[in-house]
Scaffold this motif. Structure first.
Motif, mmCIF file in Angstrom:
data_model
loop_
_atom_site.group_PDB
_atom_site.id
_atom_site.type_symbol
_atom_site.label_atom_id
_atom_site.label_comp_id
_atom_site.label_asym_id
_atom_site.label_seq_id
_atom_site.Cartn_x
_atom_site.Cartn_y
_atom_site.Cartn_z
ATOM 1 N N ARG A 251 -9.023 5.020 5.658
ATOM 2 C CA ARG A 251 -10.168 4.153 5.911
ATOM 3 C C ARG A 251 -9.947 2.771 5.286
ATOM 4 O O ARG A 251 -10.640 1.821 5.638
ATOM 5 C CB ARG A 251 -11.440 4.795 5.354
ATOM 6 C CG ARG A 251 -11.866 6.026 6.150
ATOM 7 C CD ARG A 251 -13.042 6.742 5.521
ATOM 8 N NE ARG A 251 -13.401 7.895 6.312
ATOM 9 C CZ ARG A 251 -14.393 7.942 7.201
ATOM 10 N NH1 ARG A 251 -15.149 6.876 7.382
ATOM 11 N NH2 ARG A 251 -14.639 9.031 7.897
ATOM 12 N N TRP A 252 -9.044 2.695 4.324
ATOM 13 C CA TRP A 252 -8.616 1.432 3.748
ATOM 14 C C TRP A 252 -7.183 1.595 3.249
ATOM 15 O O TRP A 252 -6.639 2.692 3.235
ATOM 16 C CB TRP A 252 -9.549 0.989 2.612
ATOM 17 C CG TRP A 252 -9.653 1.975 1.476
ATOM 18 C CD1 TRP A 252 -8.786 2.111 0.420
ATOM 19 C CD2 TRP A 252 -10.675 2.963 1.283
ATOM 20 N NE1 TRP A 252 -9.205 3.113 -0.424
ATOM 21 C CE2 TRP A 252 -10.368 3.652 0.076
ATOM 22 C CE3 TRP A 252 -11.826 3.322 2.000
ATOM 23 C CZ2 TRP A 252 -11.153 4.685 -0.406
ATOM 24 C CZ3 TRP A 252 -12.608 4.355 1.505
ATOM 25 C CH2 TRP A 252 -12.289 5.011 0.324
ATOM 26 N N LYS A 253 -6.547 0.485 2.865
ATOM 27 C CA LYS A 253 -5.196 0.515 2.322
ATOM 28 C C LYS A 253 -5.263 0.908 0.843
ATOM 29 O O LYS A 253 -6.029 0.315 0.076
ATOM 30 C CB LYS A 253 -4.526 -0.849 2.472
ATOM 31 C CG LYS A 253 -4.326 -1.283 3.931
ATOM 32 C CD LYS A 253 -3.311 -0.410 4.643
ATOM 33 C CE LYS A 253 -3.084 -0.847 6.088
ATOM 34 N NZ LYS A 253 -2.412 -2.146 6.196
ATOM 35 N N VAL A 254 -4.444 1.881 0.469
ATOM 36 C CA VAL A 254 -4.513 2.485 -0.867
ATOM 37 C C VAL A 254 -3.388 1.954 -1.753
ATOM 38 O O VAL A 254 -2.221 1.931 -1.350
ATOM 39 C CB VAL A 254 -4.413 4.019 -0.774
ATOM 40 C CG1 VAL A 254 -4.446 4.656 -2.169
ATOM 41 C CG2 VAL A 254 -5.537 4.569 0.109
ATOM 42 N N TYR A 255 -3.754 1.562 -2.976
ATOM 43 C CA TYR A 255 -2.782 1.084 -3.960
ATOM 44 C C TYR A 255 -2.764 1.968 -5.206
ATOM 45 O O TYR A 255 -1.985 1.715 -6.122
ATOM 46 C CB TYR A 255 -3.100 -0.359 -4.365
ATOM 47 C CG TYR A 255 -2.757 -1.356 -3.294
ATOM 48 C CD1 TYR A 255 -1.621 -2.151 -3.389
ATOM 49 C CD2 TYR A 255 -3.562 -1.504 -2.163
ATOM 50 C CE1 TYR A 255 -1.300 -3.064 -2.398
ATOM 51 C CE2 TYR A 255 -3.249 -2.416 -1.169
ATOM 52 C CZ TYR A 255 -2.111 -3.189 -1.293
ATOM 53 O OH TYR A 255 -1.790 -4.086 -0.295
ATOM 54 N N GLY A 256 -3.599 2.979 -5.236
ATOM 55 C CA GLY A 256 -3.654 3.876 -6.372
ATOM 56 C C GLY A 256 -3.032 5.220 -6.060
ATOM 57 O O GLY A 256 -1.933 5.306 -5.498
ATOM 58 N N ASP A 257 -3.740 6.296 -6.400
ATOM 59 C CA ASP A 257 -3.261 7.659 -6.205
ATOM 60 C C ASP A 257 -3.462 8.064 -4.739
ATOM 61 O O ASP A 257 -4.601 8.240 -4.295
ATOM 62 C CB ASP A 257 -4.041 8.591 -7.138
ATOM 63 C CG ASP A 257 -3.612 10.045 -7.032
ATOM 64 O OD1 ASP A 257 -2.841 10.387 -6.108
ATOM 65 O OD2 ASP A 257 -4.059 10.854 -7.862
ATOM 66 N N PRO A 258 -2.395 8.245 -3.960
ATOM 67 C CA PRO A 258 -2.567 8.565 -2.539
ATOM 68 C C PRO A 258 -3.214 9.924 -2.308
ATOM 69 O O PRO A 258 -3.986 10.091 -1.355
ATOM 70 C CB PRO A 258 -1.139 8.524 -1.988
ATOM 71 C CG PRO A 258 -0.250 8.705 -3.163
ATOM 72 C CD PRO A 258 -0.972 8.083 -4.315
ATOM 73 N N ALA A 259 -2.934 10.905 -3.162
ATOM 74 C CA ALA A 259 -3.529 12.232 -2.988
ATOM 75 C C ALA A 259 -5.036 12.171 -3.196
ATOM 76 O O ALA A 259 -5.808 12.779 -2.438
ATOM 77 C CB ALA A 259 -2.885 13.227 -3.948
ATOM 78 N N ALA A 260 -5.459 11.451 -4.222
ATOM 79 C CA ALA A 260 -6.894 11.301 -4.473
ATOM 80 C C ALA A 260 -7.569 10.570 -3.324
ATOM 81 O O ALA A 260 -8.688 10.909 -2.913
ATOM 82 C CB ALA A 260 -7.126 10.554 -5.787
ATOM 83 N N ALA A 261 -6.885 9.569 -2.779
ATOM 84 C CA ALA A 261 -7.438 8.819 -1.654
ATOM 85 C C ALA A 261 -7.584 9.706 -0.426
ATOM 86 O O ALA A 261 -8.605 9.660 0.272
ATOM 87 C CB ALA A 261 -6.553 7.623 -1.339
ATOM 88 N N ALA B 14 0.835 -1.208 0.000
ATOM 89 C CA ALA B 14 0.000 0.000 0.000
ATOM 90 C C ALA B 14 0.867 1.255 0.000
ATOM 91 O O ALA B 14 1.928 1.296 0.623
ATOM 92 C CB ALA B 14 -0.928 -0.003 1.206
ATOM 93 N N VAL B 15 0.380 2.286 -0.693
ATOM 94 C CA VAL B 15 1.099 3.558 -0.752
ATOM 95 C C VAL B 15 0.531 4.578 0.228
ATOM 96 O O VAL B 15 1.117 5.640 0.442
ATOM 97 C CB VAL B 15 1.082 4.134 -2.186
ATOM 98 C CG1 VAL B 15 1.803 3.205 -3.137
ATOM 99 C CG2 VAL B 15 -0.354 4.388 -2.669
ATOM 100 N N ALA B 16 -0.614 4.273 0.822
ATOM 101 C CA ALA B 16 -1.235 5.140 1.823
ATOM 102 C C ALA B 16 -2.232 4.307 2.613
ATOM 103 O O ALA B 16 -2.667 3.243 2.174
ATOM 104 C CB ALA B 16 -1.936 6.332 1.174
ATOM 105 N N CYS B 17 -2.573 4.810 3.791
ATOM 106 C CA CYS B 17 -3.505 4.089 4.645
ATOM 107 C C CYS B 17 -4.440 5.089 5.319
ATOM 108 O O CYS B 17 -3.985 6.073 5.906
ATOM 109 C CB CYS B 17 -2.753 3.278 5.692
ATOM 110 S SG CYS B 17 -3.822 2.345 6.804
#
Length: 221
Positions: free
Chosen positions: A182-192, A177-180
């Protein structure tokens, strides 16, 4: 019992009976744990309801409190359906039930997305309809809570998580994951992060309305 969709029941600790207190506490729990389902921002939520500070709970037995909690949830399974919110009991614990709250039209929207539908189907979830998918998911979760099966991580799609993120977590358990948030993020962290912030704002606004006296039924978008 069962009027909490139409009227605000107030502070659970001020209720005069165990039943009234547990009912008010369940509605507080529903808004706290499934507020984004109520607001129409999330298809599904899974949460535990454990009554804590209700009137009479200090002298009632744990089994009496749990029995009351199960009864309250059963009442609201019927009441909430009239407002477009489905409640499904997943497990009856000694401290209170595990519950799944979901919006049939939002689950249908998930199933209408080809990627989401394919992921669920690949996990042997019946994608014929929203009811089919949620019955299947409920069976998976019940098996998990009984200790008979691993957690069904495909649930993330029904919780409103992006398919890419759900696939990533299913692949490596969050290690890539690149960000965490409400869930673990595998895409664009800024958008997440923007999405996390927006969901937090909507959740906070809904809770504020409820605490100001707005009944649950009036909160449902």
């Amino acid at each position: 019992m069962g009027q909490g969709m139409e009227v605000f029941l107030g502070d659970p600790s001020e209720a005069r009976t165990l039943e009234d207190g547990v009912e008010a506490e369940f509605l507080h729990c529903l808004v706290l744990q499934a507020g984004l389902v109520i607001s129409g921002d999330k298809p599904c939520a899974v949460f535990g309801f454990t009554p804590r500070a209700t009137a009479g709970s200090r002298t009632a037995s744990l089994s009496a409190v749990a029995s009351c909690a199960n009864h309250v949830v059963a009442v609201y399974e019927d009441k909430a359906s009239g407002y477009g919110v489905s409640l499904t009991v997943l497990a009856r614990r000694s401290c209170g039930p595990m519950v799944m709250a979901w919006r049939p039209e939002l689950v249908s929207s998930v199933l209408a997305d080809d990627e989401s539908r394919a992921l669920l189907a690949s996990a042997d979830i019946d994608v014929g309809s929203a009811d089919d998918a949620m019955r299947c998911m409920a069976r998976r979760l019940r098996s998990y809570f009984r200790g008979h099966a691993p957690f069904p991580h495909e649930l993330g799609v029904l919780l409103g998580y992006p398919v890419r993120d759900v696939r990533g977590f299913m692949r490596d358990g969050g290690r890539g994951a690149v960000a965490c948030g409400r869930w673990k993020v595998y895409g664009d962290p800024a958008a997440a992060e923007r999405r996390f912030a927006e969901l937090a704002r909507r959740e906070s606004a809904l809770r504020e309305r409820f605490c100001a006296g707005c009944p649950v039924g009036a909160l449902i978008a």
